[in-house]
Design an enzyme around this catalytic site. Structure first.
Site, PDB file in Angstrom:
ATOM      1  N   SER A 146      44.700  11.308 -14.491  1.00 23.99           N
ATOM      2  CA  SER A 146      45.092  12.347 -15.422  1.00 23.99           C
ATOM      3  C   SER A 146      44.304  13.625 -15.136  1.00 23.99           C
ATOM      4  CB  SER A 146      44.814  11.836 -16.836  1.00 23.99           C
ATOM      5  OG  SER A 146      45.226  12.747 -17.804  1.00 23.99           O
ATOM      6  N   LYS A 171      48.983  12.670 -13.450  1.00 22.77           N
ATOM      7  CA  LYS A 171      49.518  13.010 -14.777  1.00 22.77           C
ATOM      8  C   LYS A 171      48.844  14.299 -15.211  1.00 22.77           C
ATOM      9  CE  LYS A 171      48.436  11.223 -18.980  1.00 22.77           C
ATOM     10  NZ  LYS A 171      48.300  10.140 -19.996  1.00 22.77           N
ATOM     11  N   LYS A 173      48.311  17.601 -17.591  1.00 21.57           N
ATOM     12  CA  LYS A 173      48.459  18.100 -18.952  1.00 21.57           C
ATOM     13  C   LYS A 173      49.157  19.454 -18.928  1.00 21.57           C
ATOM     14  CE  LYS A 173      46.129  14.781 -21.002  1.00 21.57           C
ATOM     15  NZ  LYS A 173      46.658  13.935 -22.081  1.00 21.57           N
ATOM     16  N   ASP A 202      52.140  15.556 -19.242  1.00 19.51           N
ATOM     17  CA  ASP A 202      51.789  15.089 -20.587  1.00 19.51           C
ATOM     18  C   ASP A 202      51.483  16.296 -21.461  1.00 19.51           C
ATOM     19  OD1 ASP A 202      50.908  13.845 -22.864  1.00 19.51           O
ATOM     20  OD2 ASP A 202      49.225  12.795 -21.930  1.00 19.51           O
ATOM     21  N   ASN A 204      51.078  16.101 -24.941  1.00 20.56           N
ATOM     22  CA  ASN A 204      50.447  15.729 -26.207  1.00 20.56           C
ATOM     23  C   ASN A 204      51.167  16.371 -27.406  1.00 20.56           C
ATOM     24  OD1 ASN A 204      47.758  15.630 -24.181  1.00 20.56           O
ATOM     25  ND2 ASN A 204      47.955  13.957 -25.646  1.00 20.56           N
ATOM     26  N   GLU A 227      55.559  12.931 -20.798  1.00 19.74           N
ATOM     27  CA  GLU A 227      54.865  12.134 -21.817  1.00 19.74           C
ATOM     28  C   GLU A 227      54.690  12.963 -23.079  1.00 19.74           C
ATOM     29  OE1 GLU A 227      51.684   9.538 -20.452  1.00 19.74           O
ATOM     30  OE2 GLU A 227      50.426  10.143 -22.161  1.00 19.74           O
ATOM     31  N   ASP A 262      53.811   8.590 -26.507  1.00 21.89           N
ATOM     32  CA  ASP A 262      52.394   8.225 -26.569  1.00 21.89           C
ATOM     33  C   ASP A 262      51.991   8.247 -28.053  1.00 21.89           C
ATOM     34  OD1 ASP A 262      49.620   8.053 -26.484  1.00 21.89           O
ATOM     35  OD2 ASP A 262      49.307   9.635 -25.021  1.00 21.89           O
ATOM     36  N   LYS A 286      48.736   2.029 -25.181  1.00 21.30           N
ATOM     37  CA  LYS A 286      47.276   2.152 -25.241  1.00 21.30           C
ATOM     38  C   LYS A 286      46.774   1.131 -26.230  1.00 21.30           C
ATOM     39  CE  LYS A 286      47.265   6.992 -24.055  1.00 21.30           C
ATOM     40  NZ  LYS A 286      46.553   8.249 -24.109  1.00 21.30           N
TER      41      LYS A 286
HETATM   42  O1  OSB Z   1      47.353  11.867 -24.102  1.00 22.93           O
HETATM   43  O2  OSB Z   1      47.254  10.389 -22.631  1.00 22.93           O
HETATM   44  C1  OSB Z   1      46.681  11.112 -23.422  1.00 22.93           C
HETATM   45  C2  OSB Z   1      42.895  10.812 -23.015  1.00 22.93           C
HETATM   46  C3  OSB Z   1      42.519  10.775 -24.323  1.00 22.93           C
HETATM   47  C4  OSB Z   1      43.455  10.879 -25.310  1.00 22.93           C
HETATM   48  C5  OSB Z   1      44.802  11.015 -24.986  1.00 22.93           C
HETATM   49  C6  OSB Z   1      45.205  11.040 -23.670  1.00 22.93           C
HETATM   50  C7  OSB Z   1      44.225  10.947 -22.668  1.00 22.93           C
HETATM   51  C8  OSB Z   1      44.520  11.004 -21.261  1.00 22.93           C
HETATM   52  C9  OSB Z   1      43.505  10.401 -20.328  1.00 22.93           C
HETATM   53  O3  OSB Z   1      45.492  11.549 -20.806  1.00 22.93           O
HETATM   54  C10 OSB Z   1      44.088   9.378 -19.485  1.00 22.93           C
HETATM   55  C11 OSB Z   1      43.036   8.449 -18.941  1.00 22.93           C
HETATM   56  O4  OSB Z   1      42.254   7.862 -19.704  1.00 22.93           O
HETATM   57  O5  OSB Z   1      43.020   8.265 -17.722  1.00 22.93           O
HETATM   58 MG    MG Z   2      49.359  11.134 -23.497  1.00 17.84          MG
END
Ligand code: OSB
Ligand code: MG
Length: 391
Positions: A146, A171, A173, A202, A204, A227, A262, A286
């Site tokens: 990520s 991945k 952001k 991703d 969020n 994502e 997610d 997760k």
């Molecule tokens: O949105 O996937 C997410 C880390 C903390 C909280 C949310 C996310 C993430 C990551 C990190 O994207 C992914 C990882 O741990 O390799």
């Molecule tokens: Mg995510």
């Protein structure tokens, strides 16, 4: 099995560099660790809640409080009363204390830490690995990494290093205004493109119902998955997005770009509803977010039944949580590359052994329990608070 002690440790492990996402920037990994003792056996569990309650409603320090004030004392009394709900040697095999789950439905991350410690304890006594317990069928899984929010140039610079390290899934952001240019920069970089790396995005939940054109354009420009593009409550817009991605894929005969939920999935019912509404076509599973490894396995099974793609999602864990994630990712239904990178990517110091990255793949751990026991000197040196729970 009688638990003889239960401690919670509030630890702070320095990060290699800050991690930025649309919900905030993380600079140190504050993490709560649970230690359970039964006779001369020990079990360790990690609570993945972040330092601040941004991604979910729980924070690392808040979990430390609730674990020491309520959850661990309740666990100890459960185990002192043989036959009571959640007590006895089957606790690990049923995946955790149902009585605690009923009493504290709003503490999935704290409970996930207890469940991991119980599993570790039981599996260590039985000499079995977590992967074997969960039903992992793969010895290795594709590594994925990520990348935080950053300028296109800096994202490309990191991506070059990561593909050289063997990663074939990045991945990245994104958020409104920091999206298309980043993807284009990656797709037009010769080194990244030649590696064949897939690029998932991703957000969020940073986009709204008015942003569907932007999101469809990102899929058209070569994103391999989106994502949590929209905030979890925009179910209608998410369904519309899935429909538009279906239409985009129809003439090509290829699988539509998956929309991976997610934040939108905290329970099995959430995933069922998204599948019913076709408001997601995949789920980032997760363990911490859904309340532990057993629910995570159930969610994996549900995804297979409902035709949802599944990816194993990370939370910037220590080597302990990363071992658990890699064991889970060994299950056969994880068809999208997950957040499978060693903790050393972000932790400058770690008390646990790390995952092995070999030729772009992560080795699914096969040792007893969840992970090898921690280095107690490193653990102590990075522990800022520690409390022993009493019945
Ligand atoms: O949105 O996937 C997410 C880390 C903390 C909280 C949310 C996310 C993430 C990551 C990190 O994207 C992914 C990882 O741990 O390799
Ligand atoms: Mg995510």
């Amino acid at each position: 099995m009688d638990l003889t002690a239960a401690d919670a440790l509030l630890c702070e492990f320095p990060l290699v560099e800050p991690f930025a996402a649309s919900h905030g920037t993380t600079t140190a990994r504050t993490v709560t660790i649970v230690r359970l003792v039964a006779g001369d056996a020990e079990g360790w569990g990690e609570c993945s809640a972040l330092p601040a309650a941004t991604y979910t409603a729980e924070s690392a320090a808040g979990c430390f409080e609730s674990l020491t004030a309520e959850l661990l004392p309740a666990l100890l009394s459960d185990h002192a009363a043989p036959g009571a709900d959640g007590a006895g040697a089957d606790v690990g095999s049923v995946g955790g204390p149902p009585s605690l789950r009923r009493a504290s439905p709003d503490a999935p991350m704290a409970l996930a830490a207890i469940e991991m410690a119980l599993l570790d304890l039981h599996l260590r006594i039985e000499g079995r690995s977590l992967g074997a317990h969960l039903g992992a069928t793969r010895a290795r899984v594709r590594a994925g990494v990520s990348l935080g929010l950053d300028t296109p140039d800096r994202v490309v610079e990191r991506a070059r290093t990561l593909v050289a390290d063997g990663y074939r899934r990045l991945k990245v952001k994104i958020q409104p205004g920091h999206d298309g240019a980043v993807l284009d920069a990656l797709r037009s970089d010769a080194i990244v493109e030649r590696s064949g790396a897939e690029i998932q995005l991703d957000a969020n939940g940073a986009y709204g119902p008015d942003d569907l054109d932007v999101l469809v354009d990102l899929a058209r420009a070569g994103a391999s998955a989106l994502e949590q593009p929209l905030a979890p409550d925009h179910v209608d817009a998410a369904a519309e997005l899935v429909g538009r991605l279906d239409d985009l894929a129809t003439p090509t005969g290829r699988r539509p770009v998956p929309v991976v939920a997610d934040e939108a999935v905290t329970t099995l019912d959430d995933a069922d509803t998204l599948a019913d509404r076709r408001a997601a076509t995949g789920v980032s599973i997760k363990p911490a977010r859904v309340g532990g490894l057993t629910v995570a396995r159930d969610l994996h099974d549900l995804c297979r039944r409902r035709g949802l793609a599944a990816t194993a999602g990370g939370m910037l864990e220590t080597g302990l949580g990363r071992h658990a994630l890699a064991a889970l990712a060994g299950l056969p239904g994880f068809d999208l590359t997950g957040d499978l990178s060693p903790a050393g990517r972000w932790l400058a110091v770690d008390a646990w052994a790390d995952l092995e990255l070999v030729d772009g793949e992560i080795v699914v751990p096969t040792g007893p329990g969840v992970a090898p026991p921690p280095d107690r000197n490193v653990l102590d040196a990075n522990t800022i608070d520690r409390r022993e729970a009493r019945r």
